[in-house]
Write a protein that holds these residues in place. Structure first.
Motif, PDB file in Angstrom:
ATOM      1  N   ASP A 150       6.588   4.222   4.964  1.00 55.72           N
ATOM      2  CA  ASP A 150       7.400   3.257   5.710  1.00 55.72           C
ATOM      3  C   ASP A 150       8.064   2.344   4.688  1.00 55.72           C
ATOM      4  OD1 ASP A 150       8.469   1.212   7.187  1.00 55.72           O
ATOM      5  OD2 ASP A 150       6.694   0.855   8.408  1.00 55.72           O
ATOM      6  N   PHE A 151       9.396   2.429   4.607  1.00 48.19           N
ATOM      7  CA  PHE A 151      10.095   1.656   3.583  1.00 48.19           C
ATOM      8  C   PHE A 151      10.114   0.168   3.893  1.00 48.19           C
ATOM      9  CE2 PHE A 151      11.695   5.961   2.871  1.00 48.19           C
ATOM     10  CZ  PHE A 151      11.480   6.072   1.511  1.00 48.19           C
ATOM     11  N   ASN A 184       4.871   1.946   1.039  1.00 46.11           N
ATOM     12  CA  ASN A 184       6.255   2.100   0.591  1.00 46.11           C
ATOM     13  C   ASN A 184       6.222   2.708  -0.799  1.00 46.11           C
ATOM     14  OD1 ASN A 184       8.953   1.946   0.088  1.00 46.11           O
ATOM     15  ND2 ASN A 184       9.089  -0.285   0.120  1.00 46.11           N
ATOM     16  N   GLU A 201      12.912   8.091   5.543  1.00 45.22           N
ATOM     17  CA  GLU A 201      11.679   7.746   6.274  1.00 45.22           C
ATOM     18  C   GLU A 201      11.533   8.617   7.514  1.00 45.22           C
ATOM     19  OE1 GLU A 201       9.924   3.886   8.648  1.00 45.22           O
ATOM     20  OE2 GLU A 201      11.268   3.573   6.942  1.00 45.22           O
ATOM     21  N   ARG A 257       3.599  -1.937  -1.476  1.00 46.92           N
ATOM     22  CA  ARG A 257       4.612  -1.284  -2.296  1.00 46.92           C
ATOM     23  C   ARG A 257       3.941  -0.567  -3.461  1.00 46.92           C
ATOM     24  NH1 ARG A 257       6.077  -6.457  -1.599  1.00 46.92           N
ATOM     25  NH2 ARG A 257       5.716  -6.953  -3.794  1.00 46.92           N
ATOM     26  N   SER A 288       7.089  -1.243   4.612  1.00 46.02           N
ATOM     27  CA  SER A 288       5.671  -1.569   4.459  1.00 46.02           C
ATOM     28  C   SER A 288       5.467  -2.703   3.460  1.00 46.02           C
ATOM     29  CB  SER A 288       4.893  -0.331   3.997  1.00 46.02           C
ATOM     30  OG  SER A 288       3.535  -0.654   3.731  1.00 46.02           O
TER      31      SER A 288
END
Length: 541
Positions: free
Chosen positions: A205-206, A150, A10, A211, A208
């Protein structure tokens, strides 16, 4: 992928998004040169190290993966640009360049068309950017209100087999495997996320709530792993079965293949598989794009003024037993406002279709599944309440509609064991109502007692047979003319009121019928109150 690795990727993505405002390729080429002459020098100076990768149809990006290059931004360089730099580190002279008269199909990028499809990634990393346009178009169509996304990816299973085969081949040629290769999924994910960020303005943004799952397939190599199932030591069992009138294959998931590869020795893999991997002639294809946002919740209390509306759609087979439902009246408007795929209607208990819900209403919440709009202003929610109340105001209305936090919904679940309810029941008796009967009932006014209720006969087909002990907190009767009385009850949640009145063929003890010593039945039932504080006060405007 570990949390640390996800955060690292990220951060790389964020940094590159800033760096790529201008053309950074010259700088990236310098960084690759420096990496090859610096930390990777010990690897590249190994006899034939780079030549092994050039001896097969391996793309430049996969070459970097096998060399262990973890400066992820360098992978933004095209395969041809990377190869041009790596060529300087070859020990054997490179083959002659193709003739300038070599034809290139119209509409194709000449730089990329000259290059064979990579035998390691089957083109997934090599041509990663090819899928970006379709993903961006899908994101624009769905129009999620968000600032982040994500990304998860599913690559062809064959890439596992081919990377393993190429690792064995390199090991054979060099006598030892020089470094740990970089995960192909990490590179693919970043190579498509970076241009998506630049084209949409969103940020990878992991964490977020939005998905995205991108799946890529490669039909030409889809059976590369099948040979493992014929090797007993692999433990890979592939079966076909019929499901929903379709034949599906089970047992060939990526995790099964990864486990099988750890069980098979290199010499056995080489004897049964292809080392190095066989060439491919077709590019991969984008199989699917799935986008899902975490659910959002709204809730309130509903009132039902009529006896012909069920709580949720009520049918047997294709026959609708009630034309209207509370969930249908309430939820469709909310689903449209949040642009959700589906909804789930959850209530604090339920009443039958012929039972009215009066008083302050029954608590409920609606889970909006995959909403494109995650938040609505309180003013808009108030407007939605008003809109719903104009649909069929004589039948169903709602109160106190509010946005909820996920944890707020637990109030309804937890309240199943603690809440109480108040009812008004119009009852018929086989004998004319007299004062003695009224007095017998009113002896329980303000006096709690327990009833034991076996599972009602009317619901035995869907509920287990058991005895439920329920508390009735208060009972009061009011006489009417002839064979009728009105009974007010205040009871523990989950009490079967109809069965308490008529006794359910002796399965309910005591019952109103046993208290007044004659047959009794319920003609009309109203729920007057559900004693549960909902929505929570802090959620209300």
């Amino acid at each position: 992928m570990s949390k640390h690795e996800a955060e690292s990727l990220e951060n790389v993505a964020k940094k590159l998004k800033q760096d790529m405002d201008t053309d950074q390729k010259p700088a990236l080429k310098v960084r690759l040169e420096e990496a090859l002459d610096g930390g990777l020098k010990e690897i590249t100076k190994a006899p034939g190290c780079v030549d092994v990768l050039f001896s097969v149809d391996c793309c430049g990006r996969c070459m970097l993966r096998f060399l262990g290059v973890r400066d992820f931004e360098i992978y933004e360089l095209s395969s041809k640009e990377i190869k041009a730099i790596l060529t300087k580190h070859r020990q054997a002279p490179p083959p002659e360049a193709p003739s300038e008269n070599t034809a290139t199909p119209i509409g194709q990028d000449q730089d990329r068309e000259e290059e064979a499809i990579c035998i390691a990634c089957v083109g997934t990393v090599q041509f990663a950017e090819d899928v970006v346009k379709q993903i961006v178009e899908r994101m624009q169509t769905e129009a999620y209100v968000t600032k982040t996304f994500n990304m998860n990816v599913t690559l062809p299973t064959s890439t596992l087999i081919r990377n393993h085969a190429l690792s064995i081949y390199w090991n054979q040629k060099l006598s030892s495997y020089p470094t740990a290769q970089v995960d192909i999924k990490e590179i693919f994910k970043l190579l498509i996320s970076w241009p998506i960020e630049r084209q949409t303005g969103l940020t990878l943004d992991f964490g977020s709530e939005l998905r995205m799952q991108v799946a890529v397939k490669h039909d030409e190599s889809k059976d590369d792993h099948v040979f493992l199932s014929k090797m007993k030591e692999s433990g890979l069992i592939i079966k076909s079965k019929r499901e929903n009138r379709k034949t599906i294959i089970v047992g060939d998931g990526r995790h099964h293949v990864v486990k099988a590869l750890t069980m098979v020795k290199d010499h056995r893999f080489t004897s049964c598989g292809h080392v190095p991997p066989t060439p491919v002639s077709t590019r991969p294809q984008l199989e699917s794009i799935e986008m899902m946002r975490e659910s959002v919740f709204v809730g309130g209390r509903y009132l039902k003024y009529t006896r012909d509306v069920s709580q949720t759609p009520w049918s047997i087979g294709t026959t609708m037993l009630a034309e209207l439902s509370v969930s249908g009246i309430v939820c469709e408007t909310l689903k449209k406002a949040f642009r959700a795929d589906e909804f789930k209607f959850v209530t604090a208990g339920r009443e039958d279709a012929n039972v009215r819900m009066l008083g302050n209403g029954r608590p409920f919440y609606v889970e909006m599944i995959n909403p494109r709009i995650p938040v609505l202003p309180s003013e808009t929610i108030k407007q939605l309440e008003g809109e719903i109340n104009t649909i069929m105001p004589e039948k169903v209305q709602i109160r106190h509609l509010a946005a909820l936090r996920p944890e707020d919904t637990k109030v309804i679940k937890d309240g199943e064991e603690t809440k109480t309810k108040s009812y008004s029941a119009l009852c018929w008796t086989s004998k004319p109502v007299n004062q003695a009967m009224i007095d017998a009932v009113n002896a329980y006014t303000g006096k709690a007692f327990y009833v034991e209720q076996q599972t009602p006969i009317r619901v035995l087909q869907r509920r287990a047979q058991m005895i439920r002990k329920k508390e009735i907190h208060s009972l009061k009767a009011f006489p009417m003319e002839g064979h009728f009385m009105v009974v007010h009850l205040h009871t523990e949640a989950g009490t079967y009121i109809k069965e308490f009145v008529h006794g359910d063929l002796g399965r309910n003890q005591p019952s109103l019928a046993s208290i007044i010593d004659c047959e009794a039945d319920i003609m009309e039932l109203d729920v007057l109150e559900v004693d549960l504080e909902f929505p929570p006060p802090e959620c209300l405007p």
